[in-house]
Design a protein around this motif. Sequence first.
Motif, PDB file in Angstrom:
ATOM      1  N   LYS A  80      44.365   5.838   7.934  1.00 45.79           N
ATOM      2  CA  LYS A  80      44.585   6.842   8.980  1.00 45.79           C
ATOM      3  C   LYS A  80      45.275   8.073   8.397  1.00 45.79           C
ATOM      4  N   ARG A  81      46.209   7.838   7.447  1.00 45.45           N
ATOM      5  CA  ARG A  81      46.917   8.955   6.840  1.00 45.45           C
ATOM      6  C   ARG A  81      46.125   9.597   5.696  1.00 45.45           C
ATOM      7  N   GLY A  82      44.981   9.009   5.344  1.00 40.17           N
ATOM      8  CA  GLY A  82      44.221   9.548   4.236  1.00 40.17           C
ATOM      9  C   GLY A  82      44.849   9.200   2.904  1.00 40.17           C
ATOM     10  N   PHE A  83      45.583   8.082   2.812  1.00 42.26           N
ATOM     11  CA  PHE A  83      46.301   7.704   1.608  1.00 42.26           C
ATOM     12  C   PHE A  83      45.349   7.155   0.551  1.00 42.26           C
ATOM     13  N   ILE A  84      45.514   7.573  -0.698  1.00 38.38           N
ATOM     14  CA  ILE A  84      44.695   7.107  -1.807  1.00 38.38           C
ATOM     15  C   ILE A  84      45.510   6.114  -2.619  1.00 38.38           C
ATOM     16  N   PRO A  85      45.015   4.873  -2.810  1.00 35.03           N
ATOM     17  CA  PRO A  85      45.751   3.893  -3.599  1.00 35.03           C
ATOM     18  C   PRO A  85      46.090   4.465  -4.969  1.00 35.03           C
ATOM     19  N   GLY A  86      47.309   4.227  -5.408  1.00 32.83           N
ATOM     20  CA  GLY A  86      47.731   4.695  -6.714  1.00 32.83           C
ATOM     21  C   GLY A  86      48.506   5.992  -6.634  1.00 32.83           C
ATOM     22  N   ASN A  87      48.335   6.764  -5.566  1.00 32.81           N
ATOM     23  CA  ASN A  87      49.051   8.029  -5.467  1.00 32.81           C
ATOM     24  C   ASN A  87      50.287   7.861  -4.593  1.00 32.81           C
ATOM     25  N   LEU A  88      51.154   6.954  -5.023  1.00 32.50           N
ATOM     26  CA  LEU A  88      52.370   6.685  -4.270  1.00 32.50           C
ATOM     27  C   LEU A  88      53.311   7.882  -4.295  1.00 32.50           C
ATOM     28  N   ARG A  89      53.273   8.645  -5.378  1.00 29.08           N
ATOM     29  CA  ARG A  89      54.136   9.828  -5.477  1.00 29.08           C
ATOM     30  C   ARG A  89      53.803  10.837  -4.377  1.00 29.08           C
ATOM     31  N   GLU A  90      52.506  11.088  -4.157  1.00 33.23           N
ATOM     32  CA  GLU A  90      52.108  12.029  -3.107  1.00 33.23           C
ATOM     33  C   GLU A  90      52.581  11.564  -1.740  1.00 33.23           C
ATOM     34  N   ALA A 122      46.532  28.884  13.823  1.00 35.90           N
ATOM     35  CA  ALA A 122      45.846  29.065  12.544  1.00 35.90           C
ATOM     36  C   ALA A 122      46.830  28.965  11.382  1.00 35.90           C
ATOM     37  N   ALA A 123      48.026  29.526  11.558  1.00 36.20           N
ATOM     38  CA  ALA A 123      49.052  29.399  10.516  1.00 36.20           C
ATOM     39  C   ALA A 123      49.482  27.945  10.356  1.00 36.20           C
ATOM     40  N   PHE A 124      49.626  27.241  11.466  1.00 39.35           N
ATOM     41  CA  PHE A 124      49.957  25.811  11.411  1.00 39.35           C
ATOM     42  C   PHE A 124      48.897  25.041  10.615  1.00 39.35           C
ATOM     43  N   GLN A 125      47.641  25.458  10.751  1.00 37.85           N
ATOM     44  CA  GLN A 125      46.554  24.793  10.038  1.00 37.85           C
ATOM     45  C   GLN A 125      46.758  24.905   8.524  1.00 37.85           C
ATOM     46  N   VAL A 126      47.213  26.052   8.068  1.00 40.10           N
ATOM     47  CA  VAL A 126      47.500  26.237   6.644  1.00 40.10           C
ATOM     48  C   VAL A 126      48.623  25.305   6.210  1.00 40.10           C
ATOM     49  N   PHE A 127      49.681  25.241   6.999  1.00 41.85           N
ATOM     50  CA  PHE A 127      50.802  24.369   6.656  1.00 41.85           C
ATOM     51  C   PHE A 127      50.403  22.899   6.687  1.00 41.85           C
ATOM     52  N   ASP A 128      49.495  22.554   7.587  1.00 41.33           N
ATOM     53  CA  ASP A 128      49.032  21.172   7.650  1.00 41.33           C
ATOM     54  C   ASP A 128      48.397  20.760   6.326  1.00 41.33           C
ATOM     55  N   HIS A 129      47.662  21.658   5.719  1.00 43.07           N
ATOM     56  CA  HIS A 129      47.071  21.381   4.411  1.00 43.07           C
ATOM     57  C   HIS A 129      48.167  21.193   3.362  1.00 43.07           C
ATOM     58  N   PHE A 130      49.186  22.027   3.399  1.00 41.36           N
ATOM     59  CA  PHE A 130      50.309  21.897   2.465  1.00 41.36           C
ATOM     60  C   PHE A 130      51.022  20.561   2.631  1.00 41.36           C
ATOM     61  N   LEU A 131      51.246  20.147   3.875  1.00 40.75           N
ATOM     62  CA  LEU A 131      51.971  18.900   4.131  1.00 40.75           C
ATOM     63  C   LEU A 131      51.153  17.682   3.717  1.00 40.75           C
ATOM     64  N   THR A 132      49.836  17.842   3.673  1.00 43.56           N
ATOM     65  CA  THR A 132      48.970  16.757   3.244  1.00 43.56           C
ATOM     66  C   THR A 132      48.934  16.630   1.721  1.00 43.56           C
ATOM     67  N   GLU A 133      49.089  17.756   1.033  1.00 47.67           N
ATOM     68  CA  GLU A 133      49.024  17.763  -0.433  1.00 47.67           C
ATOM     69  C   GLU A 133      50.178  18.553  -1.030  1.00 47.67           C
ATOM     70  N   PRO A 134      51.423  18.157  -0.788  1.00 42.38           N
ATOM     71  CA  PRO A 134      52.548  18.936  -1.308  1.00 42.38           C
ATOM     72  C   PRO A 134      52.618  18.972  -2.843  1.00 42.38           C
ATOM     73  N   GLU A 135      52.106  17.912  -3.488  1.00 42.61           N
ATOM     74  CA  GLU A 135      52.182  17.847  -4.949  1.00 42.61           C
ATOM     75  C   GLU A 135      51.451  19.004  -5.607  1.00 42.61           C
ATOM     76  N   ARG A 136      50.399  19.460  -4.942  1.00 40.90           N
ATOM     77  CA  ARG A 136      49.599  20.569  -5.497  1.00 40.90           C
ATOM     78  C   ARG A 136      50.415  21.836  -5.669  1.00 40.90           C
ATOM     79  N   TRP A 137      51.437  22.006  -4.849  1.00 44.79           N
ATOM     80  CA  TRP A 137      52.180  23.258  -4.822  1.00 44.79           C
ATOM     81  C   TRP A 137      53.478  23.217  -5.614  1.00 44.79           C
ATOM     82  N   LEU A 138      53.823  22.063  -6.171  1.00 42.80           N
ATOM     83  CA  LEU A 138      55.068  21.956  -6.946  1.00 42.80           C
ATOM     84  C   LEU A 138      54.887  22.448  -8.388  1.00 42.80           C
TER      85      LEU A 138
END
Length: 417
Positions: free
Chosen positions: A20-30, A401-417
């Motif tokens: 449901k959360r879109g979790f990928i096995p092995g990516n526990l850090r994310e 629409a701005a919330f939609q952008v943040f939703d993407h960030f909250l789903t993949e925060p590792e990408r932005w670090l």
Amino acid sequence: MESTKNSGTDQIPKTKSDKKRGFIPGNLRELNLQTVLKIFLEADGPVSRAQIAQRAGITRATVSKLTEEFLNAGFLRPAKDLDQELDKGPGRPGIPMEINPEALFALGLAVNVSGLSARLVSLSGATVALESVDQDLRYRDPEEVLERLRGLALNCLQALKKYPQGRLLGACLSLPGLVDEDARYLLRAPNLGWNDRDFTEYLQGFVTGQTYLQVANESNVTSQVVRAKRPGGVVKHDSFIFISGEIGIGMTAVLDGQILNGANGWAGEIGHVCIDPNGALCTCGARGCLETVTGRRALMNNAGRPVTTPGADLLKAIADGDHLAQKAVARAGRALGQALAGVVNVLDIHTIVLGGHLAELTEALRPTIQQELNQRVLSSNYAPNQVLAGSSDVDLPSLGAAFQVFDHFLTEPERWL
């Protein structure tokens, strides 16, 4: 979520909740990054590492490591104006932290039938800059409309100069029609008279570098604002049906926090559900669509008033005994209730939130909507139907629409670090 014995990225089984959360096995850090960030966004005030570890079930050592990364990236900051530490246990005193409202920003853009808006929003959910124009945009030249929206957006982006360390995560354009979000492509917007348009190049004109660009349906993005008052914030409604009221009528169904988009992402076009096969001709080409009775233009025309009439004025006319106004609103409520009854019977979601001009008129619409729901929804005796007033803010889609952008960030925060 991480066990208390390991802070790495161990392989663990995938569960239903993980899917449901879109979790990928092995990516526990994310997953741990998502969890820590969400705790900060849901908090009413600053939180410490120990509090995060307790709430998330993650070791304090791992929490310290992850929060240090967020601090170094500027997403968090030590809490201001606190006289004492939050941690009182043994060891080094803990320093409470909070979301840095000057670090990350999103640009929300919206084209609607009645106007344009552009908005720069911080991760705290605060609007930093807002530019809007009220204008009838039906069948206007897309190039002319988009150029005017560009001017509004560039004015908003000037506000970023106040935040030298701030980063623009990306931009999202809200549109009232069928969109292909992955391709940033508008398929059809009947009330605008726009079809088959690619917005990729247009959006790239606002942003550079590692950014997120998207085109999204107006009702879908606005439902995010209904769900929570800020990105990642405490949920107000977890399962609900949001009805977007404008010249057209849109719908978004949210179940357990997830938007039900359908196989192609086009679910929710309740405005084009037929409520009278012999009714008025709709902009989509069919007869008797819901929006030919309940849309703002149709409703005001039936009430004998200009389309720009404020909802409060119509409510006063109803209270004063204006028969035409009473009849128009009762007809609109009845049609909406009939269409919604079908949705509730199919989806088993009983909380309905009205937006736009329908939010203004909820007091007058609710009796007939409720009557139709109670009569037509099979499970009404076991799960009461709620009809709630949302926001009537016509510029709300740009915030969504701005919330939609943040939703993407909250789903993949590792990408932005």
